[in-house]
Design a protein around this motif. Structure first.
Motif, mmCIF file in Angstrom:
data_model
loop_
_atom_site.group_PDB
_atom_site.id
_atom_site.type_symbol
_atom_site.label_atom_id
_atom_site.label_comp_id
_atom_site.label_asym_id
_atom_site.label_seq_id
_atom_site.Cartn_x
_atom_site.Cartn_y
_atom_site.Cartn_z
ATOM 1 N N ASP A 131 0.834 -1.205 0.000
ATOM 2 C CA ASP A 131 0.000 0.000 0.000
ATOM 3 C C ASP A 131 0.868 1.255 0.000
ATOM 4 N N PHE A 132 1.930 1.238 0.815
ATOM 5 C CA PHE A 132 2.840 2.380 0.878
ATOM 6 C C PHE A 132 3.461 2.650 -0.490
ATOM 7 N N LEU A 133 3.939 1.593 -1.134
ATOM 8 C CA LEU A 133 4.550 1.761 -2.449
ATOM 9 C C LEU A 133 3.553 2.303 -3.462
ATOM 10 N N ARG A 134 2.364 1.689 -3.507
ATOM 11 C CA ARG A 134 1.396 2.051 -4.544
ATOM 12 C C ARG A 134 0.767 3.422 -4.281
ATOM 13 N N GLU A 135 0.295 3.652 -3.050
ATOM 14 C CA GLU A 135 -0.493 4.851 -2.756
ATOM 15 C C GLU A 135 0.358 6.100 -2.571
ATOM 16 N N ILE A 136 1.582 5.948 -2.115
ATOM 17 C CA ILE A 136 2.400 7.114 -1.793
ATOM 18 C C ILE A 136 3.530 7.306 -2.794
ATOM 19 N N VAL A 137 4.312 6.265 -3.023
ATOM 20 C CA VAL A 137 5.501 6.424 -3.862
ATOM 21 C C VAL A 137 5.170 6.297 -5.346
ATOM 22 N N LEU A 138 4.591 5.171 -5.751
ATOM 23 C CA LEU A 138 4.369 4.923 -7.171
ATOM 24 C C LEU A 138 3.315 5.840 -7.771
ATOM 25 N N ALA A 139 2.303 6.197 -6.992
ATOM 26 C CA ALA A 139 1.259 7.088 -7.510
ATOM 27 C C ALA A 139 1.844 8.423 -7.938
ATOM 28 N N GLU A 140 2.826 8.900 -7.196
ATOM 29 C CA GLU A 140 3.470 10.175 -7.522
ATOM 30 C C GLU A 140 4.183 10.095 -8.873
ATOM 31 N N VAL A 141 4.907 9.016 -9.093
ATOM 32 C CA VAL A 141 5.615 8.824 -10.357
ATOM 33 C C VAL A 141 4.623 8.564 -11.483
ATOM 34 N N ALA A 142 3.618 7.736 -11.217
ATOM 35 C CA ALA A 142 2.660 7.349 -12.248
ATOM 36 C C ALA A 142 1.940 8.551 -12.843
ATOM 37 N N ARG A 143 1.625 9.535 -12.024
ATOM 38 C CA ARG A 143 0.933 10.725 -12.533
ATOM 39 C C ARG A 143 1.765 11.452 -13.585
ATOM 40 N N ARG A 144 3.088 11.395 -13.427
ATOM 41 C CA ARG A 144 3.949 12.132 -14.346
ATOM 42 C C ARG A 144 4.189 11.397 -15.661
ATOM 43 N N VAL A 145 3.982 10.096 -15.669
ATOM 44 C CA VAL A 145 4.333 9.310 -16.873
ATOM 45 C C VAL A 145 3.116 8.556 -17.399
ATOM 46 N N ASP A 146 1.930 9.109 -17.191
ATOM 47 C CA ASP A 146 0.694 8.414 -17.566
ATOM 48 C C ASP A 146 0.401 8.573 -19.056
ATOM 49 N N ASP A 147 1.228 7.933 -19.861
ATOM 50 C CA ASP A 147 1.102 8.000 -21.326
ATOM 51 C C ASP A 147 1.442 6.621 -21.904
ATOM 52 N N PRO A 148 0.446 5.961 -22.529
ATOM 53 C CA PRO A 148 -0.951 6.365 -22.705
ATOM 54 C C PRO A 148 -1.705 6.374 -21.383
#
Length: 204
Positions: A131-148
């Motif tokens: 949960d920590f990885l997905r909700e806090i760390v990865l979500a931050e990165v994912a927003r920046r590289v959401d293509d497609p």
């Protein structure tokens, strides 16, 4: 008469040592986060389980994110780390992420980080660590590289596999000679691959 037994229960700062109150909040948070996940657990629910006001939870921990970080014993403020990730251009993320994350395991905070990871790998808090990885760390990165669109979390998770692999091999398994390589050499080696995960076309 005012102050006699049987009156309404007073809320707010409970009597007793502050350390006991803080630990009671943490124990309640660990239980609720483990059962329900971070997104479905509110500060108010943690406060109710601990028998305190929600304001007292904020007093000790600030945000829910900070409470969650404390509950899994991560001795680093994720916002301080992620601030550098937010600040760099997209084409520098592949190098910035390992440059920010990997040194944390090398220095003073590293002992606590290793203990938290070992506990997660042993199964004690694996759901919370995920949960920590997905909700806090990865979500931050994912927003920046959401293509497609919708693919950002997959890109972020590819990055996580490589960065976590380095951490486990270097600090948990202590695989030699990898564990003794200069950190800069490791960052130089994996950065181009991380950048590809983040911004290049990936098979689908």
């Amino acid at each position: 008469m005012a102050g006699t037994h049987g009156g309404p229960k007073r809320r707010g700062r409970p009597s007793g040592p502050a350390g006991d109150t803080r630990e009671r909040i943490l124990a309640s948070a660990r239980d609720l986060f483990a059962r329900n996940g971070m997104a479905a657990t509110s500060v108010r629910a943690v406060a109710a389980a601990a028998g305190v006001d929600a304001a007292l939870v904020h007093h000790y921990f600030g945000t829910k994110k900070n409470l969650f970080t404390a509950a899994i014993d991560i001795p680093v403020d994720p916002d301080v780390v992620l601030e550098r990730v937010r600040a760099v251009p997209l084409d520098e993320l592949g190098r910035t992420i390992p440059s920010v994350v990997l040194p944390l395991w090398e220095y003073e905070a590293g002992a606590g980080m290793k203990a938290a990871l070992r506990s997660a790998l042993a199964g004690d808090r694996i759901a919370m660590f995920e949960d920590f990885l997905r909700e806090i760390v990865l979500a931050e990165v994912a927003r920046r590289v959401d293509d497609p669109p919708g693919f950002g979390i997959v890109r972020a998770e590819f990055v996580a596999t490589q960065v976590l692999g380095v951490v486990v091999a270097r600090h948990i398994v202590e695989l030699e000679p990898f564990a003794s390589l200069p950190l800069e050499q490791i960052i130089d080696t994996i950065a181009p691959n991380l950048q590809r995960y983040l911004t290049a076309d990936l098979p689908r």
